[in-house]
Design a protein around this motif. Structure first.
Motif, PDB file in Angstrom:
ATOM      1  N   ARG A  78      -0.585   1.570   5.723  1.00 48.95           N
ATOM      2  CA  ARG A  78      -1.441   2.721   6.040  1.00 48.95           C
ATOM      3  C   ARG A  78      -1.974   2.645   7.457  1.00 48.95           C
ATOM      4  O   ARG A  78      -2.160   3.670   8.114  1.00 48.95           O
ATOM      5  N   SER A  96      -1.334   5.514  10.121  1.00 51.02           N
ATOM      6  CA  SER A  96      -2.507   6.216  10.643  1.00 51.02           C
ATOM      7  C   SER A  96      -2.434   6.289  12.167  1.00 51.02           C
ATOM      8  O   SER A  96      -2.401   5.264  12.846  1.00 51.02           O
ATOM      9  N   GLU A 100      -9.658   4.025   5.252  1.00 47.76           N
ATOM     10  CA  GLU A 100     -10.317   5.326   5.407  1.00 47.76           C
ATOM     11  C   GLU A 100     -11.645   5.182   6.152  1.00 47.76           C
ATOM     12  O   GLU A 100     -11.979   6.003   7.015  1.00 47.76           O
ATOM     13  N   GLU A 101     -12.411   4.151   5.812  1.00 41.32           N
ATOM     14  CA  GLU A 101     -13.686   3.933   6.500  1.00 41.32           C
ATOM     15  C   GLU A 101     -13.459   3.568   7.959  1.00 41.32           C
ATOM     16  O   GLU A 101     -14.242   3.971   8.838  1.00 41.32           O
ATOM     17  N   GLU A 121     -11.019   4.665   9.804  1.00 37.75           N
ATOM     18  CA  GLU A 121     -10.660   5.912  10.489  1.00 37.75           C
ATOM     19  C   GLU A 121     -11.884   6.759  10.783  1.00 37.75           C
ATOM     20  O   GLU A 121     -11.932   7.463  11.791  1.00 37.75           O
ATOM     21  N   ARG A 122     -12.898   6.688   9.920  1.00 40.50           N
ATOM     22  CA  ARG A 122     -14.110   7.491  10.105  1.00 40.50           C
ATOM     23  C   ARG A 122     -15.144   6.803  10.986  1.00 40.50           C
ATOM     24  O   ARG A 122     -16.234   7.334  11.163  1.00 40.50           O
TER      25      ARG A 122
END
Length: 246
Positions: free
Chosen positions: A46, A50, A235-236, A238-239
């Motif tokens: 991932r 990404s 995901e965290e 990326e944010r």
């Protein structure tokens, strides 16, 4: 555990001893835990898929190459500054001590990104300015050289912490290790830079300065991690930059 308790004058009850026993899930071997293995593999895939984290990984790797290249390059070039080469080498080594001492203050006060960016820019400017000073001004050349080594030492210290805080927990050590491994390209190239002086004496310092400034500006594309929760998942991670803007 019984021997340790005896040495410390403690007595462990049966209930306390049971806390040290592994649960059935913990007793399984790696082959019996394919889910965990798949989760780490999926997380790494991932990151590669990404665009945000892949660009961040490339940026960090380039920063590692720059730091190792300039840091080792300046260390090896200390004997060519002018004046007594032994004194110069000692001073170049000693200047790292205050650099290590002030790094926690700068990184905690102004943030990792700004500290890394400014230190790389200062190192780059000092290297380029060093190339323009006449040979007769040995004191001025030495001061600029020491300032550049001071700055790149700060950058090399900050980049360890900054890189680790940019990636998710499940792959934090892997990404740090990958960046460090790629950064050794700079370590390999640095000893060859004195050969460029045979073409043009100031060429190594133009190279040091140019790559430092480029890396310092590219670091601004990475989000700040100071006072931010360390990302646990892809995901965290990326944010991470978006959380600062909200």
């Amino acid at each position: 555990m019984l021997r340790a308790a005896k040495i410390n004058g403690k007595t462990l009850s049966d209930h306390e001893f049971r806390n040290f026993e592994l649960s059935p899930d913990q007793e399984k071997t790696e082959e019996e835990r394919p889910v965990q293995k798949r989760s780490n593999s999926d997380a790494f895939k991932r990151i590669l898929k990404s665009k945000i984290l892949l660009a961040r990984l490339i940026n960090c790797a380039f920063c590692w190459i720059t730091n190792s290249f300039v840091y080792i390059g300046l260390s090896l070039s200390a004997v060519s500054v002018g004046g007594d080469k032994y004194t110069n080498f000692i001073l170049v080594a000693l200047v790292e001590i205050p650099a290590y001492a002030v790094t926690p203050f700068f990184s905690d006060r102004f943030g990792r990104r700004l500290s890394l960016c400014v230190s790389l820019l200062i190192a780059g400017v000092c290297c380029v300015a060093f190339a323009f000073i006449p040979e007769d001004y040995t004191t001025g050349k030495l001061i600029l050289f020491l300032a550049g080594k001071f700055a790149i030492t700060i950058a090399f210290t900050v980049v360890y912490v900054f890189t680790a805080e940019l990636f998710p927990t499940e792959l934090r050590h892997s990404m740090l290790g990958a960046c460090s491994m790629v950064g050794r390209i700079g370590s390999i190239i640095a000893p060859q830079t004195p050969l460029l002086a045979e073409i043009y004496k100031a060429l190594p310092f133009f190279l040091f300065g140019g790559i430092s400034v480029a890396s310092g500006l590219l670091i601004l594309l990475i989000p700040e991690t100071l006072n931010q929760k360390l990302p646990d998942t892809v995901e965290e991670a990326e944010r991470l930059g978006k959380q600062q803007n909200t």
